[in-house]
Motif scaffolding. Structure first.
Motif, PDB file in Angstrom:
ATOM      1  N   THR A 105      25.443  21.305  29.775  1.00  0.00           N
ATOM      2  CA  THR A 105      24.312  21.210  30.694  1.00  0.00           C
ATOM      3  C   THR A 105      23.299  20.204  30.153  1.00  0.00           C
ATOM      4  O   THR A 105      23.346  19.832  28.984  1.00  0.00           O
ATOM      5  N   GLN A 106      22.377  19.807  31.010  1.00  0.00           N
ATOM      6  CA  GLN A 106      21.341  18.869  30.585  1.00  0.00           C
ATOM      7  C   GLN A 106      20.477  19.480  29.487  1.00  0.00           C
ATOM      8  O   GLN A 106      20.123  18.800  28.516  1.00  0.00           O
ATOM      9  N   GLN A 136      17.583  14.344  33.919  1.00  0.00           N
ATOM     10  CA  GLN A 136      16.149  14.194  33.703  1.00  0.00           C
ATOM     11  C   GLN A 136      15.670  15.004  32.503  1.00  0.00           C
ATOM     12  O   GLN A 136      14.801  14.557  31.762  1.00  0.00           O
ATOM     13  N   THR A 137      16.229  16.184  32.292  1.00  0.00           N
ATOM     14  CA  THR A 137      15.842  17.004  31.136  1.00  0.00           C
ATOM     15  C   THR A 137      16.146  16.272  29.839  1.00  0.00           C
ATOM     16  O   THR A 137      15.318  16.250  28.918  1.00  0.00           O
ATOM     17  N   ARG A 141      13.327  14.727  27.135  1.00  0.00           N
ATOM     18  CA  ARG A 141      13.329  15.098  25.716  1.00  0.00           C
ATOM     19  C   ARG A 141      13.365  13.855  24.828  1.00  0.00           C
ATOM     20  O   ARG A 141      12.642  13.762  23.839  1.00  0.00           O
ATOM     21  N   VAL A 142      14.192  12.892  25.192  1.00  0.00           N
ATOM     22  CA  VAL A 142      14.274  11.651  24.415  1.00  0.00           C
ATOM     23  C   VAL A 142      12.944  10.909  24.447  1.00  0.00           C
ATOM     24  O   VAL A 142      12.471  10.403  23.429  1.00  0.00           O
TER      25      VAL A 142
END
Length: 182
Positions: A105-106, A136-137, A141-142
């Protein structure tokens, strides 16, 4: 068109290297010179564009600050699909982080990036391919870790080599011979 106007266009293009034909056309109109934008472009002095950095030189110049992330599929002996995530450092082509999951999962991919780069060890650039798993998640985070994503058109070469090496070493894909059956 008079020779003075042609010389003025050439002189302006040499003096203002960053101006293109539209900008120069506007400046000439302000001076009261009635000339079309196409004519301005025709009489501008030609100069070659500065060479841009190649992909190879980018990787060479930033290898200390670059990591790559990629995913590949592992087929188990019972034909279940597992998804492996690998994060590689480009400086020494070292595996920084490795994880296997049945459900990529993302949120899980975002967590893997956090686990790969704890505290202040995050690289400046993270190379990845255009896989839809990096949603998008993951991107949020990046970005929160102050890492600049570099999305490549093709898959990352070093990570892809590791994935191909895994497939070559996978026992379920090895050819069967008589001595394997004994």
């Amino acid at each position: 068109m008079s020779r003075e106007i042609r010389d003025l266009i050439r002189q302006m293009s040499l003096a203002n290297a960053l101006w293109g034909a539209p900008r120069m056309h506007g400046e000439l109109l302000k001076l009261g010179v009635e000339v079309s934008q196409a004519t301005v472009g025709r009489y501008m002095s030609w100069r070659p564009k500065a060479p841009s950095s190649t992909w190879r030189s980018f990787l060479k110049n930033h290898r200390h600050d670059t990591a790559a992330v990629d995913m590949f599929v592992v087929v188990t002996g019972t034909f279940r699909l597992l998804y492996a995530v690998v994060v590689l450092g480009h400086e020494r082509r070292k595996v920084i982080h490795f994880d296997v999951t049945p459900n990529p999962t993302q949120a899980r991919l975002a967590r893997q990036v956090t686990e790969a780069f704890p505290w202040d060890t995050a690289p400046r650039f993270l190379l990845r391919d255009r896989d839809a798993s990096y949603g998008q998640t993951f991107r949020d985070r990046v970005e929160a870790m102050a890492i600049e994503e570099v999305v490549t058109r093709a898959a990352i070469a070093v990570a892809e080599r590791l994935c191909r090496a895994h497939h070559r070493l996978d026992p379920s894909r090895m050819p069967r011979s008589r001595h394997h059956l004994r």
